[in-house]
Design an enzyme around this catalytic site. Structure first.
Site, mmCIF file in Angstrom:
data_model
loop_
_atom_site.group_PDB
_atom_site.id
_atom_site.type_symbol
_atom_site.label_atom_id
_atom_site.label_comp_id
_atom_site.label_asym_id
_atom_site.label_seq_id
_atom_site.Cartn_x
_atom_site.Cartn_y
_atom_site.Cartn_z
ATOM 1 N N LYS A 174 -50.519 53.521 4.563
ATOM 2 C CA LYS A 174 -51.133 52.763 3.462
ATOM 3 C C LYS A 174 -52.274 51.947 4.067
ATOM 4 O O LYS A 174 -52.069 50.846 4.584
ATOM 5 C CB LYS A 174 -50.061 51.868 2.830
HETATM 6 C C1 LIG Z 1 -51.541 56.042 -3.666
HETATM 7 C C2 LIG Z 1 -50.160 55.532 -3.897
HETATM 8 N N1 LIG Z 1 -49.140 56.407 -4.042
HETATM 9 C C3 LIG Z 1 -47.892 55.995 -4.251
HETATM 10 C C4 LIG Z 1 -47.578 54.650 -4.338
HETATM 11 C C5 LIG Z 1 -46.168 54.221 -4.560
HETATM 12 O O1 LIG Z 1 -45.642 53.653 -3.400
HETATM 13 P P1 LIG Z 1 -44.516 52.534 -3.466
HETATM 14 O O2 LIG Z 1 -43.475 53.018 -4.398
HETATM 15 O O3 LIG Z 1 -44.035 52.415 -2.076
HETATM 16 O O4 LIG Z 1 -45.177 51.286 -3.958
HETATM 17 C C6 LIG Z 1 -48.598 53.716 -4.203
HETATM 18 C C7 LIG Z 1 -48.303 52.289 -4.297
HETATM 19 O O5 LIG Z 1 -48.338 51.592 -3.353
HETATM 20 C C8 LIG Z 1 -49.911 54.156 -3.959
HETATM 21 O O6 LIG Z 1 -50.909 53.278 -3.819
#
Ligand SMILES: Cc1ncc(COP(=O)(O)O)c(C=O)c1O
Length: 321
Positions: free
Chosen positions: A159
Site C-alpha cells: 500500500k
Molecule cells: C486499492 C485498494 N484495494 C483494496 C482495498 C481494501 O483493503 P483493506 O480492506 O485492507 O482496507 C483498499 C483499501 O485500502 C485499496 O485502497
C-alpha cells in the site's frame, strides 16, 4: 469528511497539535510518492473505542515498507501504542486511522539517498466512504478506462502512496461520469478491484473473489469477509473473474476499511441481480458490523481496545519498579 475535530497528530514519536504537524516541501515523498501507509478503522464498542484488525494492518504496513526498502524507525509495538495514544488524545470513540511512513527531506535525486524516514499518524472521524445510502441500497460503478498497474510495474500488494495516482485517475473519471466508484481491470482484462476496495461476486449461492494474481491489494476487510462468509456456511472460491461475471452476478459487493462492506447494484447501466443489496451481502454485512462493534464474540480477537495499550504501558512501568 473533515479534519475539523482532529486536534492532535503523532509525528516521529510525539503528539503535536494539528497546526504543528508539518513537513518540508522538499520532502522526497511529496515529489515522487515514496511512502507507504495504512487505512485502519477504530469503532465504538462496549469496552470503549477499539481498533479493527490492528495487528494485520501493522503487518501490512511493515510488509509494504519492506517491498520499498523503506526502514521504519519504530517497532510494531511502538506504532500500536502511538495509534492508541493518538485516538485517546483526540478523544475519539470511532475514527479512521492513517499511519504513514515516507521519505523526507535531504535531496531530490530519484534515489532517496540520505532522506530520513518520517512517520506520522493521523486520525479523524470518517462516515461510510460510499455513503450510508450506498451501504443500504448499493452503489453504481463503471468499468474504468484506466488499467490497474501490474506487479511488474510496482508491487501491487504494497500500500504505497504513489500507487494511488492510478486509483485517483480512476475514481475521478467515475465520479465525473456520474458513478459512485470505478472498477479497474488488470492488464489481461480480468476484473481487479475498485479504486479503494476489493470485489466479491455471488452466483447461485456461491461467493467468488480474486487474489493477488489479478493485481489487487490484498485487503484486510476482504479477509474478514471471507472468514465471515465461510462461518455463515457459504462456499467462497478464490479465482479470476471478468466483467461478464460481474454483469451476470446475482449479487456483488465491495470490501475495504473505508468502504466496509458495500453492495454494488449497477455497473455501467446494467442492473446487478435485483439492483439492490442482496440477501447474502446483507447477511455478511450484518455480521461484519457486529464484529466491528464487538457484539459478536467469535470476532473479538479482531479488536484491540484502545485503552489496552495504555494499560499495557502502565503494567510495564509497574513491573520495572
Ligand atoms: C486499492 C485498494 N484495494 C483494496 C482495498 C481494501 O483493503 P483493506 O480492506 O485492507 O482496507 C483498499 C483499501 O485500502 C485499496 O485502497
Amino acid at each position: 469528511m473533515s479534519f475539523d475535530n482532529t486536534k492532535w497528530v503523532w509525528t516521529n514519536g510525539q503528539l503535536v497539535d494539528w497546526s504543528s504537524a508539518t513537513f518540508h516541501v522538499s520532502s522526497h515523498a511529496l515529489h515522487y510518492g515514496t511512502g507507504v501507509f495504512e487505512g485502519i478503522r477504530c469503532y465504538e464498542t462496549q469496552d470503549g473505542p477499539a481498533v479493527f484488525r490492528l495487528d494485520a494492518h501493522l503487518d501490512r504496513l511493515f510488509a509494504s515498507a519492506a517491498a520499498y526498502r523503506l526502514p521504519i524507525p519504530f517497532s510494531k509495538d511502538e506504532l500500536e501504542e502511538a495509534i492508541c495514544d493518538t485516538i485517546l488524545k483526540n478523544d475519539f470513540n470511532g475514527c479512521y486511522i492513517r499511519p504513514i511512513c515516507f521519505y523526507g527531506s535531504a535531496g531530490l535525486s530519484v534515489h532517496p539517498r540520505n532522506c530520513p524516514v518520517e512517520v506520522a499518524i493521523l486520525t479523524w472521524p470518517w462516515a461510510a466512504y460510499l455513503g450510508e445510502d450506498g451501504l443500504k441500497k448499493g452503489v453504481r460503478v463503471t468499468e474504468s478506462s484506466w488499467t490497474k498497474f501490474h506487479s511488474r510495474m510496482m508491487p501491487t500488494t504494497a500500500k504505497a502512496c504513489g500507487g494511488y495516482v492510478n486509483s485517483m485517475l480512476a475514481v475521478r473519471e467515475a465520479i465525473d461520469g456520474g458513478f459512485d466508484e470505478a472498477i479497474l481491470l488488470d492488464i489481461d482484462g480480468n476484473l481487479a478491484e475498485g479504486s479503494g476496495e476489493n470485489l466479491f461476486i455471488i452466483r447461485d449461492g456461491k461467493i467468488y473473489t480474486n487474489n493477488e494474481d489479478a493485481s489487487i491489494l490484498m485487503g484486510i476487510t476482504r479477509d474478514a469477509a471471507i472468514t465471515i462468509a465461510r462461518d455463515l456456511g457459504y462456499e467462497v472460491e478464490v479465482k479470476m473473474f471478468g466483467l461478464d461475471d460481474l454483469l451476470n452476478a446475482d449479487e456483488a459487493f465491495f470490501t475495504g476499511t473505508a468502504a466496509e462492506v458495500t453492495p454494488i447494484r449497477e455497473c455501467d447501466g446494467t442492473q446487478i441481480g435485483i439492483g439492490a443489496r442482496g440477501p447474502i451481502t446483507e447477511a455478511i454485512q450484518e455480521v461484519f458490523f457486529a464484529a466491528t462493534s464487538g457484539k459478536d464474540p467469535r470476532y473479538q480477537k479482531w479488536l484491540t481496545p484502545v485503552a489496552s495499550a495504555v494499560g499495557r504501558r502502565l503494567t510495564a512501568v509497574g513491573s520495572r519498579q
